[in-house]
Design an enzyme around this catalytic site. Sequence first.
Site, PDB file in Angstrom:
ATOM      1  N   CYS A  23       0.988 -19.701   7.727  1.00  0.00           N
ATOM      2  CA  CYS A  23       0.235 -18.476   7.994  1.00  0.00           C
ATOM      3  C   CYS A  23      -0.774 -18.722   9.108  1.00  0.00           C
ATOM      4  CB  CYS A  23      -0.489 -18.005   6.741  1.00  0.00           C
ATOM      5  SG  CYS A  23      -1.722 -19.192   6.160  1.00  0.00           S
ATOM      6  N   CYS A  26      -3.893 -20.679   8.090  1.00  0.00           N
ATOM      7  CA  CYS A  26      -3.695 -22.138   8.025  1.00  0.00           C
ATOM      8  C   CYS A  26      -3.750 -22.732   9.427  1.00  0.00           C
ATOM      9  CB  CYS A  26      -2.342 -22.459   7.391  1.00  0.00           C
ATOM     10  SG  CYS A  26      -2.084 -21.577   5.852  1.00  0.00           S
ATOM     11  N   ASP A 412       2.541  -1.728  46.480  1.00  0.00           N
ATOM     12  CA  ASP A 412       2.703  -2.140  47.866  1.00  0.00           C
ATOM     13  C   ASP A 412       4.023  -1.536  48.343  1.00  0.00           C
ATOM     14  OD1 ASP A 412       2.310  -3.576  50.255  1.00  0.00           O
ATOM     15  OD2 ASP A 412       3.630  -5.169  49.553  1.00  0.00           O
TER      16      ASP A 412
END
Length: 723
Positions: A23, A26, A412
């Site tokens: 997780c 952790c 551009d």
Amino acid sequence: MRLDEAAKTIDEKKVYRVEGFSCANCAGKFENNVKKIPGVHDAKVNFGASKISVYGKPSIEELERAGAFEDLKVAPEKRRQQTIEEVEKGKKDEKVPFHKKHSTLLTSILFLVFGYLSLFVNGEENIVTILLFLASMLIGGLSLFKVGFQNLLRFEFDMRTLMTVAVIGGAIIGEWAEVSVVVILFAISEAMERFSMDRARQSIRSLMDIAPNEALVRRNGKEIMVHVDDIAVGDIMIVKPGQKIAMDGVVVNGYSAVNQAAITGESVPVAKTINNDVFAGTLNEEGLLEVRITKLIEDTTISKIIHLVEEAQGERAPAQAFVDKFAKYYTPIIMVIAALVAVIPPLFFEGSWETWVYQGLAVLVVGCPCALVISTPIAIVSAIGNAAKKGVLVKGGVHLEEMGNLKAIAFDKTGTLTKGVPVVTDYNLLDNQMEEKALLSIITALEYRSQHPLASAIMKKAEGENISYSAVIVEGFSSITGRGIKGTVNGTTYYIGSPKLFKEISVTDFDPDIEEKVRTLQNQGKTAMIIGTEQSVLAVMAVADEVRETSKDVIRKLHQLGIEKTVMLTGDNKGTADAIGGFVEVSDIQAELMPQDKLDYIKQLRSEHGFVAMVGDGVNDAPALAASTVGIAMGGAGTDTAMETADVVLMGDDLRKLPFAVRLSRKALNIIKANIGFAIAIKFIALLLVIPGWLTLWIAILSDMGATLLVALNGLRLMRVKE
């Protein structure tokens, strides 16, 4: 400079692969533990890519001790080979039978079932019933309790601390059955979270799986199979039809169609012949190619994509930064609330201690921030992985979020809205004295000797029509500065240039009609030139940088997505700019700009609209790209500058990827917001059940598990967003 910053500059950053994260919480704890190792000046976990970057020189043993709470395995990163091994390991893991992969959980569930059977037969207080539930708890929650107890001793508070306290409390008040179910449901919730993140990560790792590990190389006149790690720059690689290309290089012999979808997202194979670049991981479909290797394996385009995407997963998005900060204070607050719920009603309102201690324990369980913590990373990893597969490289969660907020996009002109390659668009013969092809041969022979940027377009036209010009003898060639060129062929002097040139040499039949023709071509965004002699005008020719066929459709789609303003920025003259800008239907056209002018205009756009993107080639207009909220580079495949400098790279030089990238970013932003909102709301609603005393351990863990599952599934939806 602070001491820790100075130390970081001295210490080289080392990256390690980490196996075993269950997780995000952790991962955060592991990061903090590593930072406490003597000699480590900083550490940063990339949960999405399962990696940690460390400034300092810790040993592998020290790193694994820091991750011992979850039995994490750490290994130095070997970028390509490590990832290939992980892909292979992932494939093997997928083949492991379900009952073997989840044997601990299944054993725990079995004891739970026996516990309930004993409960119905022997009753709740029976020693056999209690022992069966206790066995179920210990088997299913061993890793949970191990970390939880360590946290309690160190006064560290995370979701495992909450769960451990809740389980201990539940056991003390004799809720054996409910506590066993809570432990099992928490284990299932963690397994689902791990599975969801693995699915999201796999979308990145599978990219590396597309490139072969070996290649057929010609050395000393012999063809041998060589591992990619042992191939050197300059080696000649032989790629047969139907084979994947193992390394980046340049074709030195052969012709074929190559499917580049894995790198650029292009669905149509691209023709490759001598001097064309090819990329590792692409598929040779037709002919035999001989390729000279130009990059080592760690520098190939696919390796850089993998590396940059994995780095991108570690960049915390603003939403994730909010969640991390929120979670830091959230868990201690939940523990205080739970304590107050358990103590205040019995002390001050004559409530039952058993009832309100139970409610307090339920508050601890419902307070687990699993869904909240996973809400952002799973969405970011899924979105970045999906984008990479489609040929869009997003270099961080922050850029993903910013792109989702875009209000204006500046383009551009050259090489972005246009192809960046001049072509002859008009060739009108005005005098019937000469044949069209004969005059084109003379024009090309003269332009071949000039240094004009548009000469290549005329030469390309002649070659396309199989008109020979190299044998034409030109005498007295000269360039007339700012006006054109001249040269003598077969005793006749020919001029190519502007109307001003022909006025100066007083050509007799130069009239206003020809000037009007030139003006019309210029208003169409073309560079017009007149061809003639001192006696007469022979032809008018126009050259232009062609607009991409997709530009108009892309601008239209962006407006449909709600982009308020699209702007074309160019150094070209106003006539050319107006013609191209009008054709592609941008909102605003800014012409005759110097690089500084483009930078100033981007700053102005940001002050007006807030979130602004600049789309360019990643090499030119660097200041404007840097000043925009999101710098988007075209054609990153093989272009190191674009891949390193831009925030987002359209790998296939395909502007059609831009609306997809904006749409994906917006969807990711919406899903992140929805996930955070849902995760907090479900907790709040569950906590409200405390007031009437309706909150149970069952409801608490199911709300947490349900929220985690829904948040994970919602995030994984981003992997399915189509172009």
